[in-house]
Scaffold this motif. Structure first.
Motif, short mmCIF file in Angstrom:
data_model
loop_
_atom_site.label_atom_id
_atom_site.label_comp_id
_atom_site.label_asym_id
_atom_site.label_seq_id
_atom_site.Cartn_x
_atom_site.Cartn_y
_atom_site.Cartn_z
N PRO A 1 -8.51 -2.43 -9.31
CA PRO A 1 -8.79 -3.34 -8.18
C PRO A 1 -9.83 -4.39 -8.51
N THR B 1 0.82 -1.20 0.00
CA THR B 1 0.00 0.00 0.00
C THR B 1 0.86 1.25 0.00
N SER C 1 -5.28 -2.67 -2.60
CA SER C 1 -5.88 -1.93 -3.72
C SER C 1 -7.00 -1.02 -3.24
#
Length: 445
Positions: free
Chosen positions: A329, A305, A359
């Motif tokens: 995503p 992330t 995502s």
């Protein structure tokens, strides 16, 4: 994007962004403190939800009520907790709608965080004295806190930044939250055995107090932007109905598809989370091995992330808009669930879990939030909060019970259903983009 661009280049771009936009520093610090305060307490919530000590979780009267009807409450711990969370969300939505309708931004924003600080002091007393049923109360509180506090944060960011600025800076702001999500558990793991769970409540309260300082500073830029663009001022009460948020979601196509996208995203996450627990119990019966497995997933989620937020999100949304951030995503989750339907092994589950969670944090969430910079304040504060609280938890509740039904037929059936939900999520993203394209670039509130 230049493939040779590495971390030094990303840090230099971040420093340039700080010089270019002074409120970015306070936004960065605000979200960092907010998620640090949450993730300090999140392990306590997880421990309460997984605890075998029913007396510590539920009030004695509730345990007796279920026992009198021949039901073991420990067999339905998560289902009961999720159901109660949804009921609380329904009850709090009118209260929140009343607050934002009757009071200006300078009042209701500090009031929301002040309320959470005050309740943390109450939980300090409950945990320090070992009151029965504290686990359920805390589980419900922290779930409400996470959804409302984060929803308020992003609504406020839409007051501070324009749509173009949001595309440039939301990736960096999200990265601040990821750093906080990494720091919080480190603090808990380092200090919980030394200071105890009760004192963690005070640590979290300190972070929330810092959030109030940040939002008071950011308010100055929000006021300046509203005056410059001659949009509706947040310094006067918003007015309107207290249930306007839910009514707007039901009436407006853009908000309806936003809600569909959120519900489907919750669905793929909830099915995966619950089925993962069953698979881990099967393949990792040892508690230490299971803990290591979960820790590896959390580490991978946060690392991926943060990397994407710093290196990809800003570039992607600035250059191509929000469409790739919403559609990528969905495509990745469809592929992951297709593989899981054929081979539900722990390593594959872990990979799909990492992709699904990261995502959402680094692409889908920032992309959705930029849309709110182009709509009125009632859409942002009321409808946005309704989607992130009542609609979100309604989806969570539905899918946690759906998993209970599907799990009787095995992992392949669960992941097969998840594949259909992931397809619905991608369709919802496509329809949301169609509605978003009808908005002007910067619509006055």
């Amino acid at each position: 994007m230049n493939a040779s661009a590495g971390t030094p280049h990303a840090l230099e771009r971040f420093r340039a962004a700080l010089r270019e936009s002074p409120p970015l520093f306070w936004s960065f610090l605000y979200f960092f403190c907010l998620l640090s305060g949450y993730y300090v307490l999140r392990p306590v919530r997880e421990a309460m939800g997984a605890s075998a000590d029913v007396q510590a979780i539920f009030p004695p009267a509730m345990i007796e009520f279920f026992a009198a009807r021949g039901m073991a409450l420990k067999d339905f711990t998560l289902q009961v907790l999720f159901t109660c969370t949804f009921i609380i969300m329904l009850l709090l939505q009118p209260a929140y709608g009343w607050l934002v309708s009757r009071y200006p931004r300078r009042v209701f924003l500090p009031a929301v965080y002040g309320f959470f600080i005050a309740t943390l002091l109450v939980f300090y007393v409950l945990f320090d004295s070992g009151v029965p049923g504290r686990g359920m109360a805390f589980f419900l509180w922290i779930t409400v806190f996470n959804l409302f506090a984060v929803a308020v944060f992003w609504s406020f960011m839409a007051d501070v930044y324009s749509n173009a600025e949001a595309r440039r800076y939301y990736g960096y702001i999200g990265a601040a939250g990821t750093i906080g999500a990494i720091l919080g558990p480190i603090l808990t793991r380092t200090f919980v055995e030394r200071i105890g769970i009760a004192n963690l409540m005070l640590v979290s309260a300190g972070f929330l107090f810092a959030c109030i300082v940040c939002l008071l500073r950011l308010r100055l830029w929000a006021v300046a932007r509203e005056q410059e663009r001659r949009t509706a001022s947040g310094e006067v009460p918003m007015g309107g109905e207290i249930l306007a948020g839910l009514k707007l979601v039901a009436r407006e196509p853009l908000l309806r598809w936003m809600a569909v996208l959120v519900v489907m995203g919750v669905g793929v996450g909830t099915l995966l989370y619950n089925e993962q627990a069953a698979i881990v119990r099967k393949f990792y019966p040892d508690a230490q091995a299971a803990t290591a497995y979960y820790a590896s997933i959390d580490l991978a989620v946060n690392a991926l992330t943060l990397t994407v937020q710093l290196l990809v999100t800003r570039w992607l949304m600035s250059r191509f808009g929000i469409a790739p951030a919403l559609l990528i995503p969905g495509a990745a989750i469809i592929l992951g669930y297709a593989v899981l339907s054929a081979s539900p092994l722990p390593m594959i589950v872990a990979i799909v879990q990492v992709v699904t969670r990261s995502s959402e944090f680094c692409l889908a969430k920032p992309a959705r939030e930029t849309i709110y910079t182009r709509v009125g304040r009632e859409w942002r504060y009321k409808a946005g909060a309704a989607i992130d609280t009542v609609v979100y938890r309604g989806g969570d509740l539905s899918f946690v019970w759906l998993h209970k039904l599907l799990s009787a037929f095995g992992s392949n059936v669960v992941f097969g259903a998840g594949l259909l939900i992931a397809a619905g999520m991608t369709f919802g993203a496509w329809r949301l983009l169609r509605e978003e394209s009808k908005l002007p670039s910067e619509r006055a509130a």
